[in-house]
Motif scaffolding. Structure first.
Motif, mmCIF file in Angstrom:
data_model
loop_
_atom_site.group_PDB
_atom_site.id
_atom_site.type_symbol
_atom_site.label_atom_id
_atom_site.label_comp_id
_atom_site.label_asym_id
_atom_site.label_seq_id
_atom_site.Cartn_x
_atom_site.Cartn_y
_atom_site.Cartn_z
ATOM 1 N N MET A 88 16.983 80.124 49.294
ATOM 2 C CA MET A 88 15.953 80.955 49.593
ATOM 3 C C MET A 88 16.315 82.433 50.187
ATOM 4 S SD MET A 88 15.569 79.290 53.465
ATOM 5 C CE MET A 88 15.944 77.887 52.730
ATOM 6 N N SER A 89 15.304 83.129 50.128
ATOM 7 C CA SER A 89 15.785 84.408 50.418
ATOM 8 C C SER A 89 16.064 84.793 52.106
ATOM 9 C CB SER A 89 14.741 85.626 50.105
ATOM 10 O OG SER A 89 14.644 85.413 48.537
ATOM 11 N N THR A 90 15.068 84.413 52.696
ATOM 12 C CA THR A 90 15.102 84.708 54.196
ATOM 13 C C THR A 90 14.196 83.396 54.750
ATOM 14 O OG1 THR A 90 15.127 86.287 56.093
ATOM 15 C CG2 THR A 90 13.402 86.272 54.551
ATOM 16 N N TYR A 91 14.386 83.441 55.965
ATOM 17 C CA TYR A 91 13.678 82.403 56.639
ATOM 18 C C TYR A 91 13.230 82.673 58.461
ATOM 19 C CZ TYR A 91 17.706 80.033 58.546
ATOM 20 O OH TYR A 91 19.078 79.876 59.085
ATOM 21 N N VAL A 92 12.323 82.416 58.733
ATOM 22 C CA VAL A 92 12.160 82.530 60.040
ATOM 23 C C VAL A 92 11.975 80.901 61.021
ATOM 24 C CG1 VAL A 92 10.543 83.125 62.160
ATOM 25 C CG2 VAL A 92 10.845 84.650 60.030
ATOM 26 N N GLN A 93 13.044 80.598 62.049
ATOM 27 C CA GLN A 93 13.089 79.546 62.593
ATOM 28 C C GLN A 93 12.348 79.477 63.924
ATOM 29 O OE1 GLN A 93 16.321 76.741 61.588
ATOM 30 N NE2 GLN A 93 17.082 77.604 63.775
ATOM 31 N N ASN A 102 27.012 102.144 25.654
ATOM 32 C CA ASN A 102 28.432 101.706 26.189
ATOM 33 C C ASN A 102 28.622 100.411 26.162
ATOM 34 O OD1 ASN A 102 28.675 104.642 27.012
ATOM 35 N ND2 ASN A 102 27.584 104.247 28.779
ATOM 36 N N ALA A 103 27.655 99.328 25.789
ATOM 37 C CA ALA A 103 27.812 97.958 25.720
ATOM 38 C C ALA A 103 28.248 97.521 27.023
ATOM 39 C CB ALA A 103 28.942 97.732 24.691
ATOM 40 N N THR A 104 27.629 97.996 28.144
ATOM 41 C CA THR A 104 27.954 97.526 29.245
ATOM 42 C C THR A 104 26.771 96.860 29.942
ATOM 43 O OG1 THR A 104 27.536 99.475 30.267
ATOM 44 C CG2 THR A 104 29.855 99.274 29.780
ATOM 45 N N THR A 105 27.006 95.736 30.822
ATOM 46 C CA THR A 105 25.765 95.246 31.403
ATOM 47 C C THR A 105 26.053 95.477 33.124
ATOM 48 O OG1 THR A 105 25.712 93.427 29.867
ATOM 49 C CG2 THR A 105 24.576 93.220 32.111
ATOM 50 N N ARG A 106 25.000 96.070 33.618
ATOM 51 C CA ARG A 106 24.920 96.435 35.003
ATOM 52 C C ARG A 106 23.882 95.547 35.727
ATOM 53 N NH1 ARG A 106 29.661 98.672 34.627
ATOM 54 N NH2 ARG A 106 29.506 100.811 33.544
ATOM 55 N N THR A 107 24.012 95.306 36.912
ATOM 56 C CA THR A 107 22.972 94.350 37.631
ATOM 57 C C THR A 107 22.539 95.045 38.989
ATOM 58 O OG1 THR A 107 24.857 93.257 38.991
ATOM 59 C CG2 THR A 107 24.280 92.324 36.931
ATOM 60 N N ILE A 108 21.338 94.730 39.212
ATOM 61 C CA ILE A 108 20.618 95.146 40.377
ATOM 62 C C ILE A 108 20.092 93.973 41.188
ATOM 63 C CG2 ILE A 108 18.684 96.115 41.565
ATOM 64 C CD1 ILE A 108 18.486 98.238 39.017
ATOM 65 N N THR A 109 20.580 93.784 42.281
ATOM 66 C CA THR A 109 19.962 92.437 43.405
ATOM 67 C C THR A 109 18.978 92.883 44.041
ATOM 68 O OG1 THR A 109 22.257 91.471 43.143
ATOM 69 C CG2 THR A 109 20.627 90.652 44.764
ATOM 70 N N VAL A 110 17.803 92.173 44.026
ATOM 71 C CA VAL A 110 16.606 92.317 45.115
ATOM 72 C C VAL A 110 16.534 91.039 45.654
ATOM 73 C CG1 VAL A 110 15.137 91.818 43.037
ATOM 74 C CG2 VAL A 110 14.327 93.455 45.033
ATOM 75 N N ASP A 111 16.076 91.100 46.955
ATOM 76 C CA ASP A 111 15.661 90.176 47.799
ATOM 77 C C ASP A 111 14.796 90.744 49.043
ATOM 78 O OD1 ASP A 111 15.573 87.314 48.405
ATOM 79 O OD2 ASP A 111 17.781 87.295 48.760
ATOM 80 N N ILE A 112 14.249 89.649 49.621
ATOM 81 C CA ILE A 112 13.470 89.851 50.693
ATOM 82 C C ILE A 112 14.449 89.636 52.048
ATOM 83 C CG2 ILE A 112 12.246 87.637 50.858
ATOM 84 C CD1 ILE A 112 9.959 89.241 52.120
ATOM 85 N N PHE A 113 14.135 90.468 53.018
ATOM 86 C CA PHE A 113 15.091 90.254 54.225
ATOM 87 C C PHE A 113 13.952 90.260 55.314
ATOM 88 C CE2 PHE A 113 18.224 91.657 50.997
ATOM 89 C CZ PHE A 113 19.296 91.079 51.676
#
Lengths: 117, 203
Positions: free
Chosen positions: B1-6, A11-22
Motif C-alpha cells: 500500500m502506498s500510504t494509510y491513515v490509522q 544509449n541502451a540504458t533504462t532509467r526509472t521514475i518512482t511515483v507514489d501517494i504520500f
C-alpha cells in the motif's frame, strides 16, 4: 507505488521514475507552524540525472491543477487547464522529466530543466 | 500500500485504517477498446465495516470528481482523501459509543446510543460540528435550514430519533431536543424551538 521505466534507445540504458501517494503533516504558514492537518500528495523520485549530470529534485504534486511547469502550465502542451485525471498528471510529469523544458517554457516562469540523460 | 491513515476507536479498542494505494493497470482508455496503455489510478479502501460487518468496498479513483456518493468534486488530493475518510467513518460503526448522553430527552434510552454527525470535524470528540454539505446517504441527514451545527442522536435501544436544536455548539443538558418521529426513517417537520426541518434516513 508505481515504477515507470524509461528505455533510452540511443544509449541502451533504462532509467526509472518512482511515483507514489504520500500523507504528511505540512507546515501551512511561513513561520513553519504545523497546522496539524494531513496533506496528501503525489511524489516523483528518480535516480536518473539530467544530461549535464544534475540530479532531479523530488517533485510533489498536490492536485490536478498543480501543473508540471511552475504549477501553471502542462509540460507537453501549452495549456493551463487542470489535468483530466491522475493518469494524465503522471504522464505529463513523466514527460517533463524525460524531455526537460526551457526557462519560462510557455510563459510559465519555470526554471530550465535539461532532458533525462 | 502506498500510504494509510490509522484511527483508534475507543469503543472497541481497535485500530482502523484507510488505505490509499497508487495502482497501475493496462486498462481500456476508450469504451470497449483495450489500448494497451498503462493507466494510473488510486485504490482507496478501509478496514472499517458497515454496521452489519460488511466491507465498505474498494474505490477506484481516476479524477478529483471520483468522490464518495453525494459529495462534490474535490479541490485537490488532500480534499479527495479527506472526503473518503469522512465517508468511511460515517458509514462504519466507529461512531458507536457507550458514553452517557447529554440529551435532556433521555427517557427513551436505557443504554448506549449512537451519535451520528453530519459534518466535517472528528465525530469522536466533543466540539463544534458544522454541516457544510447536504448528505443523503445513510447515517446522515439533509439540512434544509441552511448551514449550522446540528448533531443527530439515535438511541439504539429504541426506534426514536432525536435531533438537537442546538446550533454552533455541542449539545448540552440545557439544549432543547425535538423528537423526529417514531421511526428511524420518518420525516420530521414539526417545530418547537427548532425552526428548520430534517429528513432522516434509516441506518
Amino acid at each position: 507505488m508505481s515504477t515507470i521505466s524509461i528505455y533510452n534507445n540511443a544509449n541502451a540504458t533504462t532509467r526509472t521514475i518512482t511515483v507514489d501517494i504520500f500523507a504528511d503533516l505540512w507546515s501551512q504558514t511561513v513561520t513553519n507552524t504545523s497546522s496539524q492537518e494531513m496533506v496528501y500528495y503525489f511524489k516523483f523520485i528518480t535516480s536518473a540525472t539530467q544530461t549535464d549530470g544534475t540530479k532531479y529534485i523530488p517533485v510533489q504534486v498536490t492536485g490536478l491543477s498543480d501543473l508540471a511547469l511552475n504549477g501553471v502550465k502542462q509540460s507537453a502542451t501549452n495549456t493551463s487547464a487542470p489535468y483530466a485525471s491522475i493518469d494524465a498528471m503522471i504522464e505529463d510529469y513523466t514527460y517533463d522529466f524525460i524531455e526537460g523544458h526551457t526557462a519560462n517554457q510557455f510563459g510559465s516562469g519555470c526554471k530550465a530543466q535539461l532532458p533525462m540523460k | 500500500m502506498s500510504t494509510y491513515v490509522q484511527f483508534w476507536n475507543n469503543a472497541d479498542s481497535t485500530y482502523y485504517r484507510v488505505n490509499f494505494t497508487l495502482q497501475q493497470s493496462v486498462l481500456s482508455k476508450t469504451t470497449g477498446t483495450i489500448t494497451g496503455e498503462s493507466e494510473y489510478y488510486l485504490l482507496i479502501n478501509t478496514t472499517m465495516t458497515d454496521p452489519y460487518g460488511q466491507p465498505l468496498g474498494n474505490w477506484l479513483v481516476r479524477t478529483l470528481a471520483d468522490v464518495p456518493p453525494g459529495d462534490s468534486t474535490a479541490t485537490d488530493f488532500s480534499d479527495l482523501c479527506r472526503k473518503y475518510i469522512d465517508y468511511f467513518i460515517k458509514q462504519s460503526t466507529l461512531l458507536e459509543t457507550s458514553s452517557s448522553s447529554s440529551s435532556s430527552s433521555s427517557s427513551s434510552s436505557s443504554g448506549g446510543h449512537r451519535r451520528l454527525v453530519a459534518g466535517t470535524n472528528n465525530p469522536n470528540v466533543n466540539g463544534t460540528y458544522t454541516l457544510t454539505t447536504p448528505y443523503n446517504n445513510k447515517n446522515s441527514w439533509t439540512n434544509t435550514n441552511g448551514t449550522g451545527t446540528h448533531v443527530l442522536w439515535y438511541y439504539s435501544t429504541g426506534s426514536e430519533w432525536i435531533i438537537s436544536s442546538a446550533q454552533n455548539s455541542y449539545p448540552t443538558s440545557t439544549d432543547a431536543f425535538i423528537k423526529a418521529g417514531a421511526y428511524p426513517d420518518g420525516t420530521y417537520s414539526n417545530s418547537n424551538s427548532y425552526t428548520g426541518s430534517a429528513t432522516v434516513t434509516a441506518i
